[in-house]
Design a protein around this motif. Structure first.
Motif, PDB file in Angstrom:
ATOM      1  N   THR A  47       0.832  -1.195   0.000  1.00 39.14           N
ATOM      2  CA  THR A  47       0.000   0.000   0.000  1.00 39.14           C
ATOM      3  C   THR A  47       0.870   1.249   0.000  1.00 39.14           C
ATOM      4  O   THR A  47       2.030   1.215   0.426  1.00 39.14           O
ATOM      5  N   ALA A  48       0.273   2.358  -0.449  1.00 37.69           N
ATOM      6  CA  ALA A  48       0.949   3.654  -0.410  1.00 37.69           C
ATOM      7  C   ALA A  48       0.963   4.139   1.037  1.00 37.69           C
ATOM      8  O   ALA A  48      -0.073   4.169   1.696  1.00 37.69           O
ATOM      9  N   ALA A  49       2.126   4.522   1.532  1.00 36.14           N
ATOM     10  CA  ALA A  49       2.254   4.949   2.926  1.00 36.14           C
ATOM     11  C   ALA A  49       1.453   6.218   3.210  1.00 36.14           C
ATOM     12  O   ALA A  49       0.896   6.366   4.291  1.00 36.14           O
ATOM     13  N   HIS A  50       1.371   7.112   2.245  1.00 35.28           N
ATOM     14  CA  HIS A  50       0.742   8.413   2.503  1.00 35.28           C
ATOM     15  C   HIS A  50      -0.779   8.392   2.537  1.00 35.28           C
ATOM     16  O   HIS A  50      -1.391   9.246   3.152  1.00 35.28           O
TER      17      HIS A  50
ATOM     18  N   MET B 240      -0.585  -3.021  -4.966  1.00 33.70           N
ATOM     19  CA  MET B 240      -0.382  -4.305  -5.629  1.00 33.70           C
ATOM     20  C   MET B 240      -0.426  -5.446  -4.630  1.00 33.70           C
ATOM     21  O   MET B 240      -0.323  -5.235  -3.422  1.00 33.70           O
ATOM     22  N   LEU B 241      -0.577  -6.640  -5.162  1.00 30.58           N
ATOM     23  CA  LEU B 241      -0.418  -7.879  -4.418  1.00 30.58           C
ATOM     24  C   LEU B 241       0.688  -8.643  -5.126  1.00 30.58           C
ATOM     25  O   LEU B 241       0.602  -8.874  -6.333  1.00 30.58           O
ATOM     26  N   GLY B 242       1.719  -8.976  -4.394  1.00 30.67           N
ATOM     27  CA  GLY B 242       2.824  -9.738  -4.961  1.00 30.67           C
ATOM     28  C   GLY B 242       3.143 -10.913  -4.069  1.00 30.67           C
ATOM     29  O   GLY B 242       2.424 -11.186  -3.096  1.00 30.67           O
TER      30      GLY B 242
ATOM     31  N   LEU C  42      10.485   3.049 -10.825  1.00 33.07           N
ATOM     32  CA  LEU C  42       9.390   3.209  -9.867  1.00 33.07           C
ATOM     33  C   LEU C  42       9.670   2.376  -8.608  1.00 33.07           C
ATOM     34  O   LEU C  42       8.923   1.475  -8.239  1.00 33.07           O
ATOM     35  N   VAL C  43      10.770   2.708  -7.940  1.00 36.75           N
ATOM     36  CA  VAL C  43      11.239   1.963  -6.772  1.00 36.75           C
ATOM     37  C   VAL C  43      10.274   2.162  -5.610  1.00 36.75           C
ATOM     38  O   VAL C  43       9.785   3.265  -5.372  1.00 36.75           O
ATOM     39  N   GLN C  44      10.012   1.080  -4.891  1.00 34.98           N
ATOM     40  CA  GLN C  44       9.173   1.145  -3.699  1.00 34.98           C
ATOM     41  C   GLN C  44      10.076   1.171  -2.471  1.00 34.98           C
ATOM     42  O   GLN C  44      10.708   0.185  -2.123  1.00 34.98           O
TER      43      GLN C  44
ATOM     44  N   LEU D  75       3.445  -4.360   3.091  1.00 30.36           N
ATOM     45  CA  LEU D  75       4.415  -3.285   2.930  1.00 30.36           C
ATOM     46  C   LEU D  75       3.684  -1.960   2.794  1.00 30.36           C
ATOM     47  O   LEU D  75       2.757  -1.842   1.994  1.00 30.36           O
ATOM     48  N   LYS D  76       4.123  -0.962   3.557  1.00 28.38           N
ATOM     49  CA  LYS D  76       3.694   0.417   3.350  1.00 28.38           C
ATOM     50  C   LYS D  76       4.883   1.092   2.694  1.00 28.38           C
ATOM     51  O   LYS D  76       5.997   1.058   3.240  1.00 28.38           O
TER      52      LYS D  76
END
Length: 158
Positions: free
Chosen positions: A37-40, A46-48, A83-85, A101-102
């Motif tokens: 998920t996006a932290a903000h 996504m689901l990985g 597009l690094v997470q 993951l956030k």
């Protein structure tokens, strides 16, 4: 800096559910599902899946690594696209068989199709059993996949 992560053996339910030891339970294929998920804002991106190596790399680098089931390789999210997470927080669920993951995403997109989220369509529910058309919830792409990936093979398999 530590160069490897060692997971603890799963000994008791109390240790797994209430303890401080990371003792992940990978499925019969050696994988854990991972919701990102996006932290903000909490948006699901996504689901990985992660195998042990991907989880260790994620912990060590602070950047998301996944296991591609279609290509059967570890991939560092954003290594090709940019597009690094970046991990803000990594959580594991109660029985340690799923990861959340956030992340902050450089470039504000996570989907190889070009949308911000991999969940860019919704499925209408209710109203009996008629055929349903997917509804697009994102009106435009964040980037052009052809510009980013060129002629690289599409990871989606039929």
């Amino acid at each position: 800096m530590t160069t490897d992560i060692h997971f603890f053996p799963r000994i008791t339910i109390e240790q797994v559910e209430e303890g401080h030891e990371l003792a992940p339970k990978f499925d019969e294929h050696g994988l854990l599902p991972c919701v990102t998920t996006a932290a903000h804002n909490g948006e699901v991106l996504m689901l990985g899946y992660m195998n042990a190596e991907a989880l260790k790399k994620t912990i060590l680098t602070g950047e998301a690594h996944y296991y591609s089931r279609s290509r059967q390789v570890i991939w560092h999210k954003g290594a090709t696209s940019g597009l690094v997470q970046k991990i803000v927080e990594l959580r594991i669920d109660d029985d340690q068989d799923a990861v959340w993951l956030k992340v902050d995403v450089i470039g504000d997109a996570s989907c190889h199709v070009g949308y911000r989220s991999c969940f860019y369509r919704s499925v209408p529910t209710g109203d009996g059993g008629e055929v349903r058309k997917l509804a697009f919830e994102e009106s435009e792409k964040t980037f052009d996949p052809k510009e980013i990936y060129g002629d690289a093979p599409n990871p989606t398999k039929l």
